[in-house]
Design a protein around this motif. Structure first.
Motif, PDB file in Angstrom:
ATOM      1  N   GLY A  75      -3.098  12.580   8.288  1.00  0.00           N
ATOM      2  CA  GLY A  75      -1.703  12.728   8.697  1.00  0.00           C
ATOM      3  C   GLY A  75      -0.961  11.446   8.984  1.00  0.00           C
ATOM      4  N   MET A  76      -1.636  10.315   8.940  1.00  0.00           N
ATOM      5  CA  MET A  76      -0.967   9.061   9.294  1.00  0.00           C
ATOM      6  C   MET A  76      -1.631   7.871   8.609  1.00  0.00           C
ATOM      7  SD  MET A  76      -2.307   9.022  13.218  1.00  0.00           S
ATOM      8  CE  MET A  76      -2.059  10.799  13.270  1.00  0.00           C
ATOM      9  N   VAL A  77      -0.873   6.778   8.515  1.00  0.00           N
ATOM     10  CA  VAL A  77      -1.398   5.521   7.970  1.00  0.00           C
ATOM     11  C   VAL A  77      -0.909   4.380   8.855  1.00  0.00           C
ATOM     12  CG1 VAL A  77      -1.501   3.952   5.997  1.00  0.00           C
ATOM     13  CG2 VAL A  77      -1.332   6.419   5.610  1.00  0.00           C
ATOM     14  N   ARG A  78      -1.847   3.558   9.296  1.00  0.00           N
ATOM     15  CA  ARG A  78      -1.486   2.357  10.044  1.00  0.00           C
ATOM     16  C   ARG A  78      -1.540   1.164   9.091  1.00  0.00           C
ATOM     17  NH1 ARG A  78      -1.841   1.791  15.311  1.00  0.00           N
ATOM     18  NH2 ARG A  78      -3.348   3.477  15.450  1.00  0.00           N
ATOM     19  N   LEU A  79      -0.486   0.365   9.094  1.00  0.00           N
ATOM     20  CA  LEU A  79      -0.473  -0.877   8.326  1.00  0.00           C
ATOM     21  C   LEU A  79      -0.759  -2.033   9.277  1.00  0.00           C
ATOM     22  CD1 LEU A  79       2.724  -0.389   6.124  1.00  0.00           C
ATOM     23  CD2 LEU A  79       0.342  -0.022   5.458  1.00  0.00           C
ATOM     24  N   ARG A  80      -1.672  -2.916   8.855  1.00  0.00           N
ATOM     25  CA  ARG A  80      -1.950  -4.116   9.647  1.00  0.00           C
ATOM     26  C   ARG A  80      -1.613  -5.342   8.798  1.00  0.00           C
ATOM     27  NH1 ARG A  80      -7.607  -4.183  10.541  1.00  0.00           N
ATOM     28  NH2 ARG A  80      -7.748  -5.458   8.656  1.00  0.00           N
ATOM     29  N   LEU A  81      -0.652  -6.096   9.271  1.00  0.00           N
ATOM     30  CA  LEU A  81      -0.193  -7.296   8.583  1.00  0.00           C
ATOM     31  C   LEU A  81      -0.845  -8.505   9.238  1.00  0.00           C
ATOM     32  CD1 LEU A  81       1.991  -8.122   6.389  1.00  0.00           C
ATOM     33  CD2 LEU A  81       3.514  -8.526   8.321  1.00  0.00           C
TER      34      LEU A  81
ATOM     35  N   VAL B 116      -2.110 -14.237  13.219  1.00  0.00           N
ATOM     36  CA  VAL B 116      -1.214 -13.368  13.976  1.00  0.00           C
ATOM     37  C   VAL B 116      -1.194 -12.013  13.272  1.00  0.00           C
ATOM     38  CG1 VAL B 116       0.203 -15.260  14.835  1.00  0.00           C
ATOM     39  CG2 VAL B 116       0.864 -14.091  12.737  1.00  0.00           C
ATOM     40  N   LEU B 117      -1.083 -10.971  14.043  1.00  0.00           N
ATOM     41  CA  LEU B 117      -1.111  -9.613  13.506  1.00  0.00           C
ATOM     42  C   LEU B 117       0.176  -8.871  13.845  1.00  0.00           C
ATOM     43  CD1 LEU B 117      -4.713  -8.437  14.506  1.00  0.00           C
ATOM     44  CD2 LEU B 117      -3.998  -9.513  12.379  1.00  0.00           C
ATOM     45  N   ARG B 118       0.560  -7.970  12.952  1.00  0.00           N
ATOM     46  CA  ARG B 118       1.630  -7.030  13.214  1.00  0.00           C
ATOM     47  C   ARG B 118       1.174  -5.660  12.741  1.00  0.00           C
ATOM     48  NH1 ARG B 118       2.829 -10.923  15.465  1.00  0.00           N
ATOM     49  NH2 ARG B 118       4.824 -12.003  15.616  1.00  0.00           N
ATOM     50  N   TYR B 119       1.632  -4.623  13.423  1.00  0.00           N
ATOM     51  CA  TYR B 119       1.214  -3.263  13.085  1.00  0.00           C
ATOM     52  C   TYR B 119       2.434  -2.384  12.818  1.00  0.00           C
ATOM     53  CZ  TYR B 119      -3.397  -4.541  14.860  1.00  0.00           C
ATOM     54  OH  TYR B 119      -4.612  -5.143  15.057  1.00  0.00           O
ATOM     55  N   ILE B 120       2.254  -1.440  11.913  1.00  0.00           N
ATOM     56  CA  ILE B 120       3.265  -0.418  11.645  1.00  0.00           C
ATOM     57  C   ILE B 120       2.531   0.913  11.522  1.00  0.00           C
ATOM     58  CG2 ILE B 120       5.046   0.416  10.078  1.00  0.00           C
ATOM     59  CD1 ILE B 120       5.422  -2.473   9.113  1.00  0.00           C
TER      60      ILE B 120
END
Length: 416
Positions: free
Chosen positions: A216-222, A178-182
């Motif tokens: 300018g941005m960072v995506r976190l993938r859990l 399962v994945l979550r994004y921030i």
């Protein structure tokens, strides 16, 4: 269940085309809970194809190959695969009729080489290609599934969607993901990592956090792995909430979407409209906005005011301002933003003026000097940037900073 993708074609390795097939295939396989372990790109050569197939068979359950199924001499995949499986070819009349019909439809004579496209592996199930002449093939061999697809993206996607995915749905994978994004903006990768280090250190072994930075941005993938999907979702939600609480206002989305999509959705929801006035970015801000479906609901238009004449005639920039301060100045940027907002009748406008390079700089205003102005409902905000890079990087950085300034002013005026 593990998968490996092999892309075949010299044109990929030479950089003549970009391999978009693998990214799309990875998304489709993940939806089936089939996890891609490796993506390999190789040349159209027998030795490389044989080596890649042998290696993939040792570590994956599903091997998908794209490319090299065409009729020309440089397409050697089919002959090499026959050697790999120690099998022969059989003639498929249904494929032959289809190939002939394609040429007849365009009133063209079919070359002799295209007759060979109806020859398929004797041990394969034919995956009929409705949109092209090269059929796909499905082979089950020594407990593994091998899928061979054409490299043309629209043909590959059609075959995958209508022929392959329905078959793969019958396979069961015990391990689930399962994945979550921030999505965060305005905070660098290293600072973000320091901010959440203790939370990340406390993660159990089944949890992995990936940092996916852009300008300018960072995506976190859990990613959380295991067997019980319900428990995995509960754990993923809990950990995502911990991260969001720690990061705070830098979080702009928990969906797997781009920052541009966040802006568009927010502006549409609040009935806000946007205009752009671009000089050094040459329309790039408008481009990244309008590449997103739904942008027409909030984007009125943009003016690429590269010359001073256009700044004056189309945006209403004062000639006296240009004479006194120059095109690359705070004063000009402000008048550009105000002019775009007024003339296009929007709630917000963003303007850029600067020196992208490689020439045009001076000691006072070196290459990389960029003024950005954002006009909102209540005020205009400006900022001077001194970028260091080549032309394209400077344009990308200016675009990212302009969008971030737009977002911050929008949130400020909204009271968030």
């Amino acid at each position: 269940m593990k998968a490996e993708i092999i892309t075949i074609g010299d044109e990929i390795l030479l950089g003549q085309i970009v391999d978009t097939n693998s990214a799309w295939l990875g998304q489709q396989l993940f939806d089936l809970q089939i996890h891609v372990q490796q993506i390999t790109s190789i040349t159209d050569s027998e030795s490389h194809i044989l080596q890649a197939l042998t290696a993939a068979q040792s570590r994956a359950d599903v091997i998908i190959c794209t490319g090299g199924l065409g009729p020309t001499k440089d397409d050697v995949t089919k002959a090499t695969v026959a050697k790999f499986f120690n099998t022969t070819f059989v003639h498929n009349e249904e494929v032959m009729v289809h190939v002939k019909q394609i040429f007849e439809r365009f009133n063209r004579t079919m070359p002799a080489m295209n007759y060979g496209q109806a020859d398929v592996l004797a041990n394969a199930e034919v995956l009929f290609n409705d949109w092209g002449t090269a059929p796909g093939m499905w082979v089950e061999h020594e407990g593994k599934v091998f899928i061979f697809l054409p490299g043309v993206p629209f043909e590959m996607k059609n075959l995958m969607t209508h022929r392959v995915i329905p078959k793969l749905k019958n396979f069961y994978s015990e391990e689930k993901l399962v994945l979550r994004y921030i999505l965060t903006v305005g905070i660098g990768e290293s600072h973000l990592a320091e901010m959440i280090a203790d939370i990340e250190d406390s993660f159990p072994d089944q949890v992995h956090l990936a940092y996916l930075p852009k300008i300018g941005m960072v995506r976190l993938r859990l990613t959380v792995s295991g067997k019980d999907v319900e428990q995995l979702n509960l754990l993923a939600d809990e950990l995502q909430e911990q991260l969001i609480e720690r990061i705070g206002k830098a979080v702009v989305s928990t969906e797997d979407i781009s920052f541009e999509e966040v802006l568009i959705k927010s502006f549409v929801a609040d009935n806000c409209a946007l205009a752009t006035a671009e000089s050094c970015t040459g329309g790039n801000i408008a481009r990244v906005i309008t590449e997103v479906a739904g942008a027409s609901e909030m984007f009125e238009g943009g003016i690429v005011s590269y010359s001073n004449q256009v700044k004056v005639s189309q945006l209403g920039v004062s000639e006296s301002t240009l004479e006194a301060f120059g095109a690359v100045s705070e004063e000009t940027a402000v008048e550009m933003a105000k002019g775009a907002k007024e003339r296009l009748g929007t709630s917000y406008a963003v303007a850029t003026t600067g020196i992208a390079g490689p020439g045009g700089g001076s000691q006072e205003k070196p290459v990389g000097t960029v003024w950005i102005a954002v006009a909102g409902k209540q005020e205009v905000q400006t900022k001077l940037f001194r970028f260091h890079g080549d032309r394209q990087i400077n344009i990308e950085r200016a675009t990212a900073q302009a969008l971030l300034m737009l977002w911050n002013l929008y949130r400020q005026e909204k009271g968030d």
